[in-house]
Design an enzyme around this catalytic site. Sequence first.
Site, PDB file in Angstrom:
ATOM      1  N   LYS A  11       2.091   5.784  12.236  1.00  0.00           N
ATOM      2  CA  LYS A  11       3.350   4.859  11.544  1.00  0.00           C
ATOM      3  C   LYS A  11       3.827   5.631  13.081  1.00  0.00           C
ATOM      4  CE  LYS A  11       4.444   8.498   9.579  1.00  0.00           C
ATOM      5  NZ  LYS A  11       5.400   9.656   9.847  1.00  0.00           N
ATOM      6  N   ASP A 138       2.026  10.124   2.831  1.00  0.00           N
ATOM      7  CA  ASP A 138       2.737   8.668   3.705  1.00  0.00           C
ATOM      8  C   ASP A 138       1.538   8.133   3.583  1.00  0.00           C
ATOM      9  OD1 ASP A 138       4.871   9.654   4.797  1.00  0.00           O
ATOM     10  OD2 ASP A 138       3.627  10.938   6.726  1.00  0.00           O
TER      11      ASP A 138
HETATM   12  O1  C5P Z   1       2.609  15.403   0.657  1.00  0.00           O
HETATM   13  P1  C5P Z   1       2.024  15.998   1.970  1.00  0.00           P
HETATM   14  O2  C5P Z   1       0.609  16.777   2.391  1.00  0.00           O
HETATM   15  O3  C5P Z   1       2.113  14.778   3.391  1.00  0.00           O
HETATM   16  O4  C5P Z   1       3.279  17.062   2.576  1.00  0.00           O
HETATM   17  C1  C5P Z   1       2.809  17.640   3.115  1.00  0.00           C
HETATM   18  C2  C5P Z   1       4.378  18.892   3.074  1.00  0.00           C
HETATM   19  O5  C5P Z   1       5.747  18.319   3.632  1.00  0.00           O
HETATM   20  C3  C5P Z   1       4.352  19.500   1.212  1.00  0.00           C
HETATM   21  O6  C5P Z   1       3.857  20.858   1.591  1.00  0.00           O
HETATM   22  C4  C5P Z   1       5.772  19.637   1.772  1.00  0.00           C
HETATM   23  O7  C5P Z   1       6.157  21.232   2.032  1.00  0.00           O
HETATM   24  C5  C5P Z   1       6.147  18.886   2.912  1.00  0.00           C
HETATM   25  N1  C5P Z   1       7.139  17.688   2.154  1.00  0.00           N
HETATM   26  C6  C5P Z   1       8.859  17.994   1.992  1.00  0.00           C
HETATM   27  N2  C5P Z   1       8.773  16.665   0.664  1.00  0.00           N
HETATM   28  C7  C5P Z   1       8.574  15.785   1.451  1.00  0.00           C
HETATM   29  C8  C5P Z   1       7.211  14.951   1.935  1.00  0.00           C
HETATM   30  C9  C5P Z   1       6.618  16.540   2.169  1.00  0.00           C
HETATM   31  O8  C5P Z   1       9.371  18.907   1.534  1.00  0.00           O
HETATM   32  N3  C5P Z   1       8.881  13.948   0.401  1.00  0.00           N
END
Ligand code: C5P
Length: 289
Positions: A11, A138
């Site tokens: 993506k 994502d």
């Molecule tokens: O959800 P995911 O594991 O992909 O997110 C990785 C990191 O990115 C999270 O631990 C957080 O620190 C940050 N994040 C965030 N806000 C979001 C998505 C991700 O702060 N909406």
Amino acid sequence: MMEASEKAFAKLNISLDVLGLLPNGYHEMSMVMQSVSLWDDIFLTPNDSGKISCSSNIGYLPCDEGNIAVKAAKAFFTALGRENPGLDIRIVKRIPSCAGMGGGSADGAAVLRGLNRLWGEPFSRSQLEEIGALVGSDIPFCVAGGTQHATGTGTTLRELPPMPDCPILVCKPRFAIRTPELFAKIDSRRSRLHPDTAGILDALDRGELEAVARRMYNVFEDVLPRSCGDIGRLKGLLLEHGALGAVMTGTGSALFGVFADEATGEKALIEIKKECPEAWLTRPVGRIM
Ligand code: C5P
């Protein structure tokens, strides 16, 4: 039971905006996201070992519990209310890691689609997106891909008119950027530039590629550490070689330029590769579910 194979498309963020910090530490986002024709191949072979094994063509990829593909498989069986019967996951990786191209999330989403097919479609698309959201922000987008507007923590999705077909030159500088560091920098800023998301949505409605490309913007570009100077330089090169617009994707370090025609894109690829060997000419990919 048969083997399933799935393409896991990378993506790109046509735009990325951070609207605020939520009480749970996550951020409220507004992102126009697009799948492109660079993909990992995922092969799923159920067995009766009671274990999930995972292998890939890339030595450094963690293939244990830490791998998003393994986490997604576990989340699928939990949602199904079944003991994990045993599964072998093989990943042929082409999407660069630590690039902001959702490589891990695409693999996780492909595992959900593949398992859903193998188990006789017990879940709808939106249920798979909900399961995916438990594993990573994502993953829901990557379940169907195409062109979508992601809001909330990135897991609230709205289907958009497809991005007009065009060459998209993606390049990945060698360094990686730490995602939490960029979010922290965003938090410490009071005012910042925002992408014209409404303008991009409008341009997509009208099918106007140039108007989309001109408005591409990622708020994380504003808070890049000095050591990431290559991103600005490569962006300049993309524009110099005819890109209609260029922007970093996600939290980097990959960036991309959108081109009006194949010949200009191919010429730019040759030039960019002199500076950044990891570069690909891709195209938008439509929804797959
Ligand atoms: O959800 P995911 O594991 O992909 O997110 C990785 C990191 O990115 C999270 O631990 C957080 O620190 C940050 N994040 C965030 N806000 C979001 C998505 C991700 O702060 N909406």
